[in-house]
Design a protein around this motif. Structure first.
Motif, PDB file in Angstrom:
ATOM      1  N   PRO A   1     -21.129   8.807 -22.108  1.00 27.18           N
ATOM      2  CA  PRO A   1     -19.880   8.549 -22.831  1.00 27.18           C
ATOM      3  C   PRO A   1     -18.922   9.739 -22.733  1.00 27.18           C
ATOM      4  O   PRO A   1     -19.340  10.899 -22.775  1.00 27.18           O
ATOM      5  N   GLU A   2     -17.651   9.437 -22.621  1.00 27.90           N
ATOM      6  CA  GLU A   2     -16.621  10.474 -22.488  1.00 27.90           C
ATOM      7  C   GLU A   2     -16.646  11.442 -23.671  1.00 27.90           C
ATOM      8  O   GLU A   2     -16.438  12.642 -23.497  1.00 27.90           O
ATOM      9  N   ALA A   3     -16.934  10.938 -24.863  1.00 30.02           N
ATOM     10  CA  ALA A   3     -16.964  11.803 -26.049  1.00 30.02           C
ATOM     11  C   ALA A   3     -18.062  12.858 -25.938  1.00 30.02           C
ATOM     12  O   ALA A   3     -17.851  14.023 -26.308  1.00 30.02           O
ATOM     13  N   ILE A   4     -19.226  12.482 -25.416  1.00 30.13           N
ATOM     14  CA  ILE A   4     -20.316  13.448 -25.251  1.00 30.13           C
ATOM     15  C   ILE A   4     -19.961  14.447 -24.165  1.00 30.13           C
ATOM     16  O   ILE A   4     -20.148  15.649 -24.326  1.00 30.13           O
ATOM     17  N   GLU A   5     -19.427  13.960 -23.041  1.00 29.31           N
ATOM     18  CA  GLU A   5     -19.034  14.862 -21.952  1.00 29.31           C
ATOM     19  C   GLU A   5     -18.003  15.878 -22.443  1.00 29.31           C
ATOM     20  O   GLU A   5     -18.137  17.077 -22.191  1.00 29.31           O
ATOM     21  N   SER A   6     -17.006  15.433 -23.183  1.00 32.35           N
ATOM     22  CA  SER A   6     -15.971  16.343 -23.693  1.00 32.35           C
ATOM     23  C   SER A   6     -16.555  17.368 -24.652  1.00 32.35           C
ATOM     24  O   SER A   6     -16.199  18.548 -24.603  1.00 32.35           O
ATOM     25  N   ALA A   7     -17.452  16.930 -25.525  1.00 38.44           N
ATOM     26  CA  ALA A   7     -18.064  17.841 -26.492  1.00 38.44           C
ATOM     27  C   ALA A   7     -18.919  18.899 -25.794  1.00 38.44           C
ATOM     28  O   ALA A   7     -18.882  20.080 -26.159  1.00 38.44           O
ATOM     29  N   VAL A   8     -19.666  18.490 -24.775  1.00 34.80           N
ATOM     30  CA  VAL A   8     -20.519  19.438 -24.047  1.00 34.80           C
ATOM     31  C   VAL A   8     -19.657  20.418 -23.253  1.00 34.80           C
ATOM     32  O   VAL A   8     -19.929  21.623 -23.235  1.00 34.80           O
ATOM     33  N   LEU A   9     -18.606  19.927 -22.611  1.00 32.88           N
ATOM     34  CA  LEU A   9     -17.714  20.823 -21.876  1.00 32.88           C
ATOM     35  C   LEU A   9     -17.050  21.826 -22.818  1.00 32.88           C
ATOM     36  O   LEU A   9     -16.910  23.008 -22.477  1.00 32.88           O
ATOM     37  N   ALA A  10     -16.659  21.387 -23.991  1.00 31.99           N
ATOM     38  CA  ALA A  10     -16.060  22.309 -24.966  1.00 31.99           C
ATOM     39  C   ALA A  10     -17.059  23.386 -25.371  1.00 31.99           C
ATOM     40  O   ALA A  10     -16.700  24.565 -25.505  1.00 31.99           O
ATOM     41  N   GLU A  11     -18.315  23.008 -25.540  1.00 31.87           N
ATOM     42  CA  GLU A  11     -19.358  23.981 -25.907  1.00 31.87           C
ATOM     43  C   GLU A  11     -19.591  24.974 -24.765  1.00 31.87           C
ATOM     44  O   GLU A  11     -19.738  26.171 -24.994  1.00 31.87           O
ATOM     45  N   ILE A  12     -19.630  24.477 -23.535  1.00 32.79           N
ATOM     46  CA  ILE A  12     -19.808  25.356 -22.370  1.00 32.79           C
ATOM     47  C   ILE A  12     -18.666  26.366 -22.304  1.00 32.79           C
ATOM     48  O   ILE A  12     -18.887  27.550 -22.057  1.00 32.79           O
ATOM     49  N   ARG A  13     -17.460  25.910 -22.531  1.00 31.93           N
ATOM     50  CA  ARG A  13     -16.285  26.793 -22.431  1.00 31.93           C
ATOM     51  C   ARG A  13     -16.195  27.773 -23.598  1.00 31.93           C
ATOM     52  O   ARG A  13     -15.600  28.830 -23.470  1.00 31.93           O
TER      53      ARG A  13
ATOM     54  N   GLU B   1     -30.220  25.144 -22.986  1.00 32.89           N
ATOM     55  CA  GLU B   1     -29.490  24.946 -24.232  1.00 32.89           C
ATOM     56  C   GLU B   1     -28.504  23.786 -24.106  1.00 32.89           C
ATOM     57  O   GLU B   1     -28.301  23.027 -25.051  1.00 32.89           O
ATOM     58  N   ILE B   2     -27.925  23.647 -22.928  1.00 33.84           N
ATOM     59  CA  ILE B   2     -26.998  22.541 -22.683  1.00 33.84           C
ATOM     60  C   ILE B   2     -27.783  21.229 -22.600  1.00 33.84           C
ATOM     61  O   ILE B   2     -27.345  20.198 -23.116  1.00 33.84           O
ATOM     62  N   VAL B   3     -28.951  21.263 -21.977  1.00 32.73           N
ATOM     63  CA  VAL B   3     -29.815  20.078 -21.924  1.00 32.73           C
ATOM     64  C   VAL B   3     -30.173  19.652 -23.346  1.00 32.73           C
ATOM     65  O   VAL B   3     -30.114  18.466 -23.693  1.00 32.73           O
ATOM     66  N   GLY B   4     -30.527  20.603 -24.190  1.00 37.79           N
ATOM     67  CA  GLY B   4     -30.852  20.301 -25.580  1.00 37.79           C
ATOM     68  C   GLY B   4     -29.683  19.674 -26.324  1.00 37.79           C
ATOM     69  O   GLY B   4     -29.867  18.723 -27.099  1.00 37.79           O
ATOM     70  N   LEU B   5     -28.490  20.189 -26.090  1.00 40.84           N
ATOM     71  CA  LEU B   5     -27.296  19.627 -26.710  1.00 40.84           C
ATOM     72  C   LEU B   5     -27.089  18.181 -26.265  1.00 40.84           C
ATOM     73  O   LEU B   5     -26.781  17.306 -27.080  1.00 40.84           O
ATOM     74  N   LEU B   6     -27.273  17.926 -24.973  1.00 44.20           N
ATOM     75  CA  LEU B   6     -27.139  16.557 -24.463  1.00 44.20           C
ATOM     76  C   LEU B   6     -28.161  15.636 -25.113  1.00 44.20           C
ATOM     77  O   LEU B   6     -27.828  14.524 -25.538  1.00 44.20           O
ATOM     78  N   ARG B   7     -29.390  16.086 -25.223  1.00 38.57           N
ATOM     79  CA  ARG B   7     -30.435  15.255 -25.827  1.00 38.57           C
ATOM     80  C   ARG B   7     -30.152  14.992 -27.300  1.00 38.57           C
ATOM     81  O   ARG B   7     -30.333  13.885 -27.789  1.00 38.57           O
ATOM     82  N   ARG B   8     -29.695  16.006 -28.026  1.00 35.93           N
ATOM     83  CA  ARG B   8     -29.342  15.809 -29.439  1.00 35.93           C
ATOM     84  C   ARG B   8     -28.150  14.868 -29.593  1.00 35.93           C
ATOM     85  O   ARG B   8     -27.989  14.222 -30.628  1.00 35.93           O
ATOM     86  N   SER B   9     -27.325  14.785 -28.552  1.00 29.24           N
ATOM     87  CA  SER B   9     -26.154  13.910 -28.579  1.00 29.24           C
ATOM     88  C   SER B   9     -26.503  12.465 -28.230  1.00 29.24           C
ATOM     89  O   SER B   9     -25.634  11.604 -28.250  1.00 29.24           O
ATOM     90  N   GLY B  10     -27.752  12.233 -27.850  1.00 24.25           N
ATOM     91  CA  GLY B  10     -28.183  10.865 -27.575  1.00 24.25           C
ATOM     92  C   GLY B  10     -28.446  10.533 -26.128  1.00 24.25           C
ATOM     93  O   GLY B  10     -28.752   9.380 -25.808  1.00 24.25           O
ATOM     94  N   VAL B  11     -28.334  11.502 -25.230  1.00 27.00           N
ATOM     95  CA  VAL B  11     -28.660  11.236 -23.825  1.00 27.00           C
ATOM     96  C   VAL B  11     -30.164  10.985 -23.733  1.00 27.00           C
ATOM     97  O   VAL B  11     -30.949  11.733 -24.315  1.00 27.00           O
ATOM     98  N   PRO B  12     -30.578   9.926 -23.040  1.00 29.16           N
ATOM     99  CA  PRO B  12     -32.005   9.566 -23.003  1.00 29.16           C
ATOM    100  C   PRO B  12     -32.903  10.679 -22.473  1.00 29.16           C
ATOM    101  O   PRO B  12     -32.539  11.420 -21.557  1.00 29.16           O
TER     102      PRO B  12
ATOM    103  N   ASP C   1     -26.712  20.071 -15.201  1.00 29.84           N
ATOM    104  CA  ASP C   1     -26.464  20.775 -13.948  1.00 29.84           C
ATOM    105  C   ASP C   1     -25.098  20.422 -13.376  1.00 29.84           C
ATOM    106  O   ASP C   1     -24.358  21.306 -12.943  1.00 29.84           O
ATOM    107  N   ARG C   2     -24.741  19.150 -13.383  1.00 30.19           N
ATOM    108  CA  ARG C   2     -23.435  18.745 -12.846  1.00 30.19           C
ATOM    109  C   ARG C   2     -22.287  19.374 -13.633  1.00 30.19           C
ATOM    110  O   ARG C   2     -21.312  19.849 -13.053  1.00 30.19           O
ATOM    111  N   LEU C   3     -22.403  19.370 -14.956  1.00 33.21           N
ATOM    112  CA  LEU C   3     -21.331  19.947 -15.767  1.00 33.21           C
ATOM    113  C   LEU C   3     -21.233  21.458 -15.567  1.00 33.21           C
ATOM    114  O   LEU C   3     -20.128  22.003 -15.456  1.00 33.21           O
ATOM    115  N   LEU C   4     -22.373  22.144 -15.522  1.00 38.09           N
ATOM    116  CA  LEU C   4     -22.359  23.594 -15.301  1.00 38.09           C
ATOM    117  C   LEU C   4     -21.779  23.936 -13.937  1.00 38.09           C
ATOM    118  O   LEU C   4     -20.961  24.858 -13.815  1.00 38.09           O
TER     119      LEU C   4
END
Length: 91
Positions: free
Chosen positions: A9-21, A30-41, A60-63
């Motif tokens: 979902p775009e909302a999760i991608e945006s939130a993760v990118l904001a955290e990375i930045r 840590e980013i993988v953990g954030l994705l999993r807590r956000s609901g990524v399977p 990996d793709r986002l980083l």
């Protein structure tokens, strides 16, 4: 973004990118953990893909996207934010 049959979902991608930045000195896990807590399977969405699920690949793709854009760099085992040059408001 679709990874291993999962539509991120775009909302999760945006939130993760904001955290990375926002962060500096972090590990990819840590980013993988954030994705999993956000609901990524955490399990594979489709059986032909890796059984661990898409969170690792998405992280990996986002980083790598942020690294290619010059916003982060990998140094001494950690990802670091690249400081903006004075007067560089484009980032």
């Amino acid at each position: 973004m679709t990874v291993e049959g999962y539509d991120l979902p775009e909302a999760i991608e945006s939130a993760v990118l904001a955290e990375i930045r926002r962060r500096s000195g972090f590990k990819a896990s840590e980013i993988v953990g954030l994705l999993r807590r956000s609901g990524v399977p955490t399990n594979s969405v489709r059986p032909e893909f890796h059984p661990a699920g898409p969170a690792d690949r998405i992280a990996d793709r986002l980083l790598q996207r942020e690294r290619r854009a010059g916003r982060i760099r990998f140094e001494r085992g950690l990802w670091h934010r690249v400081p903006e040059a004075p007067g560089d408001a484009a980032r």
